[in-house]
Write an enzyme that holds these catalytic residues in place. Structure first.
Site, PDB file in Angstrom:
ATOM      1  N   ARG A  57       1.385  -1.530   0.142  1.00  0.00           N
ATOM      2  CA  ARG A  57      -0.787  -0.279  -0.128  1.00  0.00           C
ATOM      3  C   ARG A  57       1.095   1.717  -0.106  1.00  0.00           C
ATOM      4  O   ARG A  57       0.592   2.273  -0.937  1.00  0.00           O
ATOM      5  CB  ARG A  57      -0.763   0.028   1.086  1.00  0.00           C
ATOM      6  CG  ARG A  57      -1.405  -1.327   1.512  1.00  0.00           C
ATOM      7  CD  ARG A  57      -2.792  -1.269   0.857  1.00  0.00           C
ATOM      8  NE  ARG A  57      -1.949  -2.041  -0.309  1.00  0.00           N
ATOM      9  CZ  ARG A  57      -1.879  -2.958  -0.866  1.00  0.00           C
ATOM     10  NH1 ARG A  57      -2.137  -4.223  -0.266  1.00  0.00           N
ATOM     11  NH2 ARG A  57      -2.114  -3.999  -2.527  1.00  0.00           N
ATOM     12  N   GLN A  87     -11.231   9.242   6.488  1.00  0.00           N
ATOM     13  CA  GLN A  87     -10.765   7.738   7.237  1.00  0.00           C
ATOM     14  C   GLN A  87      -9.642   7.466   6.662  1.00  0.00           C
ATOM     15  O   GLN A  87      -9.771   6.369   6.000  1.00  0.00           O
ATOM     16  CB  GLN A  87     -12.323   7.523   7.144  1.00  0.00           C
ATOM     17  CG  GLN A  87     -13.139   7.836   7.164  1.00  0.00           C
ATOM     18  CD  GLN A  87     -14.757   6.787   6.823  1.00  0.00           C
ATOM     19  OE1 GLN A  87     -14.160   5.709   7.172  1.00  0.00           O
ATOM     20  NE2 GLN A  87     -15.576   7.877   6.625  1.00  0.00           N
ATOM     21  N   HIS A 105      -8.226   7.450  10.991  1.00  0.00           N
ATOM     22  CA  HIS A 105      -7.881   6.127  11.036  1.00  0.00           C
ATOM     23  C   HIS A 105      -6.605   5.536  10.857  1.00  0.00           C
ATOM     24  O   HIS A 105      -5.882   4.424  10.048  1.00  0.00           O
ATOM     25  CB  HIS A 105      -8.525   5.526  10.040  1.00  0.00           C
ATOM     26  CG  HIS A 105     -10.296   5.035  10.001  1.00  0.00           C
ATOM     27  ND1 HIS A 105     -10.871   4.685   9.246  1.00  0.00           N
ATOM     28  CD2 HIS A 105     -10.703   5.243  11.112  1.00  0.00           C
ATOM     29  CE1 HIS A 105     -12.459   4.405   9.614  1.00  0.00           C
ATOM     30  NE2 HIS A 105     -12.120   5.136  11.250  1.00  0.00           N
ATOM     31  N   THR A 171     -17.878   8.536   0.541  1.00  0.00           N
ATOM     32  CA  THR A 171     -17.984   7.341   2.485  1.00  0.00           C
ATOM     33  C   THR A 171     -19.248   7.028   2.107  1.00  0.00           C
ATOM     34  O   THR A 171     -20.136   8.336   2.302  1.00  0.00           O
ATOM     35  CB  THR A 171     -17.597   8.309   3.563  1.00  0.00           C
ATOM     36  OG1 THR A 171     -17.538   7.138   4.503  1.00  0.00           O
ATOM     37  CG2 THR A 171     -17.496   9.389   3.482  1.00  0.00           C
TER      38      THR A 171
END
Length: 231
Positions: A57, A87, A105, A171
């Protein structure tokens, strides 16, 4: 006094930059069960898999760039007191130039120790077993995994409650506790939802305006409209 805008962003915000959304309809994230790669249990069971998953990632993020949606949000800071609650664990908001970003997060370009005292380090290279903090504990991704507390949630709730305008981008607001942020908005606050497949629908008592466009298209349009209201 400048009006306050709080922007809640999710995976759809970064999808136009080539970063895949958190998980597919079948519950898999890049071919993995999310609990295997995004939970404390998964990390204990197979730390090598988890570390390599986030290494991949991180490498993807190094190749990505902010899109027009990220860039448009920067323009809001010229006329509004703008806070972004994301997020997403990427740094595309910051790279675009936004100066007030809260990562609900965690952040992909940071790692932290696994034992107290917890120390956070900037980290853009691969992370391996044996990479340790100064106190000697194994380092892990600085990510809030399933089953872990979201320490910045109270701050995010406060920013939402103080907003004169709330913008939601990319989202579904279906996953808690982040989904609860919507309900901290003051009654009557204009809420703009930018999403090509919005999960929310206008309801009585909710001042909701739908913009069924992807982030790189809908956000610049909305920002242009809002800037026109203040001259």
């Amino acid at each position: 006094m400048r009006k306050k805008i709080t922007v809640l962003t999710g995976a759809g915000m970064s999808a136009d930059s080539g970063l895949k959304t958190f998980r597919d309809a079948d519950g898999l994230w890049e071919g993995h069960d999310v609990m295997e790669v995004a939970s404390p249990q998964g990390f204990r069971a197979n730390p090598e898999l988890v570390l390599e998953f986030y290494n991949e990632r991180r490498r993807q993020l190094l190749q990505a760039s902010p899109n027009a949606g990220h860039e448009a949000l920067v323009e809001l800071e010229m006329k509004f007191d703008t806070h972004i609650v994301t997020q997403n664990v990427d740094d595309l908001h910051e790279r675009a130039g936004s100066s007030q970003v809260l990562h609900l997060h965690g952040e992909l370009f940071k790692v932290r120790s696994t034992a107290p005292p917890y120390t956070v380090y900037d980290w853009k290279k691969d992370l391996h077993l044996g990479d340790r903090c100064k106190a000697g504990s194994q380092l892990r991704p600085h990510i809030v995994w399933f089953g872990e507390e979201v320490p910045l949630l109270p701050h995010a709730a406060s920013l939402t409650s103080m907003a004169d305008i709330l913008i939601i981008v990319g989202t579904s607001l279906q996953v808690y506790p982040a989904a609860s942020l919507l309900y901290y908005a003051s009654e009557g606050t204009p809420i703009y939802l930018v999403d090509p497949r919005p999960a929310l629908t206008p309801t009585r008592g909710l001042n909701l305006h739908l913009i069924p466009r992807k982030a790189s298209e809908g956000v610049p349009e909305l920002v242009s409209q809002l800037l026109e209201t203040v001259g």
